[in-house]
Design a protein around this motif. Structure first.
Motif, PDB file in Angstrom:
ATOM      1  N   TYR A 248       0.836  -1.192   0.000  1.00 50.92           N
ATOM      2  CA  TYR A 248       0.000   0.000   0.000  1.00 50.92           C
ATOM      3  C   TYR A 248       0.875   1.247   0.000  1.00 50.92           C
ATOM      4  N   SER A 249       0.481   2.232  -0.781  1.00 48.43           N
ATOM      5  CA  SER A 249       1.173   3.517  -0.782  1.00 48.43           C
ATOM      6  C   SER A 249       0.662   4.343   0.392  1.00 48.43           C
ATOM      7  N   SER A 250       1.081   5.590   0.462  1.00 48.56           N
ATOM      8  CA  SER A 250       0.631   6.459   1.552  1.00 48.56           C
ATOM      9  C   SER A 250      -0.757   7.044   1.293  1.00 48.56           C
ATOM     10  N   THR A 251      -1.402   6.656   0.191  1.00 45.54           N
ATOM     11  CA  THR A 251      -2.743   7.149  -0.116  1.00 45.54           C
ATOM     12  C   THR A 251      -3.755   6.602   0.889  1.00 45.54           C
ATOM     13  N   PRO A 252      -4.552   7.453   1.527  1.00 49.86           N
ATOM     14  CA  PRO A 252      -5.545   6.961   2.498  1.00 49.86           C
ATOM     15  C   PRO A 252      -6.552   6.025   1.835  1.00 49.86           C
TER      16      PRO A 252
ATOM     17  N   SER B 104     -11.444 -11.909   7.666  1.00 52.75           N
ATOM     18  CA  SER B 104     -10.038 -11.990   7.282  1.00 52.75           C
ATOM     19  C   SER B 104      -9.134 -11.570   8.432  1.00 52.75           C
ATOM     20  N   LEU B 105      -7.897 -12.052   8.363  1.00 52.98           N
ATOM     21  CA  LEU B 105      -6.830 -11.642   9.261  1.00 52.98           C
ATOM     22  C   LEU B 105      -5.802 -10.881   8.438  1.00 52.98           C
ATOM     23  N   THR B 106      -5.303  -9.779   8.974  1.00 54.08           N
ATOM     24  CA  THR B 106      -4.288  -8.997   8.275  1.00 54.08           C
ATOM     25  C   THR B 106      -3.100  -8.781   9.200  1.00 54.08           C
ATOM     26  N   LEU B 107      -1.919  -9.151   8.720  1.00 50.90           N
ATOM     27  CA  LEU B 107      -0.681  -9.005   9.479  1.00 50.90           C
ATOM     28  C   LEU B 107       0.183  -7.929   8.833  1.00 50.90           C
ATOM     29  N   VAL B 108       0.607  -6.945   9.619  1.00 53.11           N
ATOM     30  CA  VAL B 108       1.482  -5.890   9.109  1.00 53.11           C
ATOM     31  C   VAL B 108       2.920  -6.413   9.113  1.00 53.11           C
ATOM     32  N   LEU B 109       3.515  -6.490   7.934  1.00 52.19           N
ATOM     33  CA  LEU B 109       4.895  -6.960   7.813  1.00 52.19           C
ATOM     34  C   LEU B 109       5.889  -5.808   7.831  1.00 52.19           C
ATOM     35  N   ASN B 110       5.464  -4.670   7.315  1.00 52.54           N
ATOM     36  CA  ASN B 110       6.356  -3.516   7.224  1.00 52.54           C
ATOM     37  C   ASN B 110       5.507  -2.255   7.112  1.00 52.54           C
ATOM     38  N   GLY B 111       6.041  -1.132   7.599  1.00 49.24           N
ATOM     39  CA  GLY B 111       5.311   0.124   7.518  1.00 49.24           C
ATOM     40  C   GLY B 111       4.391   0.327   8.709  1.00 49.24           C
ATOM     41  N   ARG B 112       3.500   1.300   8.559  1.00 52.25           N
ATOM     42  CA  ARG B 112       2.650   1.701   9.681  1.00 52.25           C
ATOM     43  C   ARG B 112       1.402   2.392   9.145  1.00 52.25           C
ATOM     44  N   TYR B 113       0.269   2.172   9.793  1.00 52.64           N
ATOM     45  CA  TYR B 113      -0.954   2.856   9.375  1.00 52.64           C
ATOM     46  C   TYR B 113      -1.923   2.968  10.541  1.00 52.64           C
ATOM     47  N   GLU B 114      -2.825   3.942  10.416  1.00 51.04           N
ATOM     48  CA  GLU B 114      -3.857   4.146  11.426  1.00 51.04           C
ATOM     49  C   GLU B 114      -5.145   3.497  10.948  1.00 51.04           C
ATOM     50  N   GLU B 115      -5.695   2.653  11.791  1.00 46.05           N
ATOM     51  CA  GLU B 115      -6.938   1.946  11.482  1.00 46.05           C
ATOM     52  C   GLU B 115      -8.075   2.547  12.303  1.00 46.05           C
ATOM     53  N   THR B 116      -9.185   2.844  11.643  1.00 48.89           N
ATOM     54  CA  THR B 116     -10.390   3.287  12.338  1.00 48.89           C
ATOM     55  C   THR B 116     -11.463   2.240  12.114  1.00 48.89           C
ATOM     56  N   ILE B 117     -11.916   1.627  13.212  1.00 43.96           N
ATOM     57  CA  ILE B 117     -12.900   0.553  13.125  1.00 43.96           C
ATOM     58  C   ILE B 117     -13.678   0.484  14.434  1.00 43.96           C
TER      59      ILE B 117
ATOM     60  N   GLN C  68      -8.402   3.390   6.624  1.00 46.53           N
ATOM     61  CA  GLN C  68      -6.980   3.310   6.934  1.00 46.53           C
ATOM     62  C   GLN C  68      -6.248   4.548   6.427  1.00 46.53           C
ATOM     63  N   LEU C  69      -5.338   5.049   7.273  1.00 45.09           N
ATOM     64  CA  LEU C  69      -4.500   6.192   6.930  1.00 45.09           C
ATOM     65  C   LEU C  69      -3.052   5.749   7.065  1.00 45.09           C
ATOM     66  N   PHE C  70      -2.332   5.682   5.949  1.00 42.09           N
ATOM     67  CA  PHE C  70      -0.979   5.137   5.945  1.00 42.09           C
ATOM     68  C   PHE C  70       0.061   6.216   6.211  1.00 42.09           C
ATOM     69  N   ALA C  71       1.099   5.835   6.940  1.00 42.20           N
ATOM     70  CA  ALA C  71       2.230   6.724   7.170  1.00 42.20           C
ATOM     71  C   ALA C  71       3.037   6.845   5.881  1.00 42.20           C
ATOM     72  N   PRO C  72       3.914   7.865   5.773  1.00 40.71           N
ATOM     73  CA  PRO C  72       4.772   7.969   4.585  1.00 40.71           C
ATOM     74  C   PRO C  72       5.539   6.661   4.359  1.00 40.71           C
ATOM     75  N   GLY C  73       5.564   6.217   3.124  1.00 43.32           N
ATOM     76  CA  GLY C  73       6.208   4.942   2.821  1.00 43.32           C
ATOM     77  C   GLY C  73       5.232   3.797   2.715  1.00 43.32           C
ATOM     78  N   GLY C  74       3.982   4.021   3.173  1.00 40.45           N
ATOM     79  CA  GLY C  74       2.962   2.994   3.046  1.00 40.45           C
ATOM     80  C   GLY C  74       3.187   1.809   3.966  1.00 40.45           C
ATOM     81  N   ALA C  75       2.729   0.648   3.532  1.00 39.57           N
ATOM     82  CA  ALA C  75       2.829  -0.557   4.355  1.00 39.57           C
ATOM     83  C   ALA C  75       2.758  -1.796   3.477  1.00 39.57           C
ATOM     84  N   VAL C  76       3.298  -2.880   4.015  1.00 39.19           N
ATOM     85  CA  VAL C  76       3.185  -4.194   3.380  1.00 39.19           C
ATOM     86  C   VAL C  76       2.423  -5.089   4.346  1.00 39.19           C
ATOM     87  N   LYS C  77       1.364  -5.724   3.845  1.00 33.16           N
ATOM     88  CA  LYS C  77       0.518  -6.539   4.717  1.00 33.16           C
ATOM     89  C   LYS C  77       0.285  -7.917   4.105  1.00 33.16           C
TER      90      LYS C  77
END
Length: 252
Positions: A15-19, A29-42, A65-74
């Motif tokens: 994922y890119s930094s695009t919200p 589903s289950l989602t595991l963050v492998l790299n990066g960081r993001y804010e989840e609202t749920i 979801q709001l991703f930090a700069p650099g996005g994330a890998v999940k």
């Protein structure tokens, strides 16, 4: 991803930094963050999640979801029916539980390696790794005690009520009747942020509202939101929102 009665399905997404606007999934589903960081609202709560966070999404549950700069890998896993049954017996899945642990990253990396390899043995390997992921999720998500959850709720209320005052972790823990180290761990486990980070987030959100919706002098806004002075507010505001408070008001 659609789970069958016998198999789970995994995939890697970048994922890119695009919200990502509010959306939901038709299947659990289950989602595991492998790299990066993001804010989840749920479910009315917002929290930042980084590497090692494993989240469960109930079917049809809206989230954004709001991703930090650099996005994330999940890594996303559509669990098999037997896996869902296992988790349903152990966790309140309707509450969208979250677990965080370093070993989850290592396990996710092994799953990603099998997905890349994709040879004749990968399906069997992925099935075993998926069950291990489910078991670790049950273990770590199940460790959240009622006391810890209540303490985090109380701490959040205290922080929100005293945004204009310094509030140390020791003082906050004393108000909640819990050891500071335990409160810090529970806070990060529940929200993905430490108490200090959460306080800064609320202060900035309040400052944004006051700057956008009122004509209050910026010096008063700074003090009302717990900043030392207008200069301190401006630096923090620009770092968080990309522009200074004065620039935002000129554009309003």
């Amino acid at each position: 991803m659609h789970p069958s009665a016998a198999t789970a399905h995994a995939r890697i997404s970048r994922y890119s930094s695009t919200p990502m606007a509010v959306h939901s999934h038709a299947t659990p589903s289950l989602t595991l963050v492998l790299n990066g960081r993001y804010e989840e609202t749920i479910r009315g709560r917002s929290a930042w999640h980084g590497a090692g966070a494993l989240l469960f999404y109930p079917p049809g549950e809206p989230h954004a979801q709001l991703f930090a700069p650099g996005g994330a890998v999940k890594l996303s896993l559509a669990p098999a029916a037997a896996m869902l049954e296992y988790l349903t017996e152990r966790l309140p899945l309707a509450e969208a539980p979250v677990a965080t642990a370093p070993e989850l990253v290592r396990l996710g990396q092994r799953m990603a390696q099998e997905l890349r390899l994709a040879d004749a043995h990968s399906p069997a390997a992925l099935e075993g790794l998926s069950w291990e992921l489910v078991a670790l999720f049950g273990r770590h998500a199940g460790h959240r005690s009622t006391q810890d959850t209540a303490s985090v709720t109380r701490a959040r209320e205290c922080i929100a009520a005293h945004l204009d005052q310094p509030l140390s972790i020791a003082r906050l823990a004393a108000l909640c009747g819990i050891h500071p180290a335990r409160l810090a761990r529970a806070f990060r486990r529940e929200l993905g942020l430490g108490p200090g980070e959460y306080q800064r987030k609320l202060r900035l959100e309040q400052a944004l509202r006051l700057v956008s919706e009122t004509e209050a002098p910026l010096g008063e806004v700074a003090l009302a939101c717990g900043f030392c002075d207008q200069s301190h507010l401006s630096r923090a505001f620009k770092a968080a929102y990309g522009c200074a408070p004065t620039a935002l008001r000129r554009c309003s």
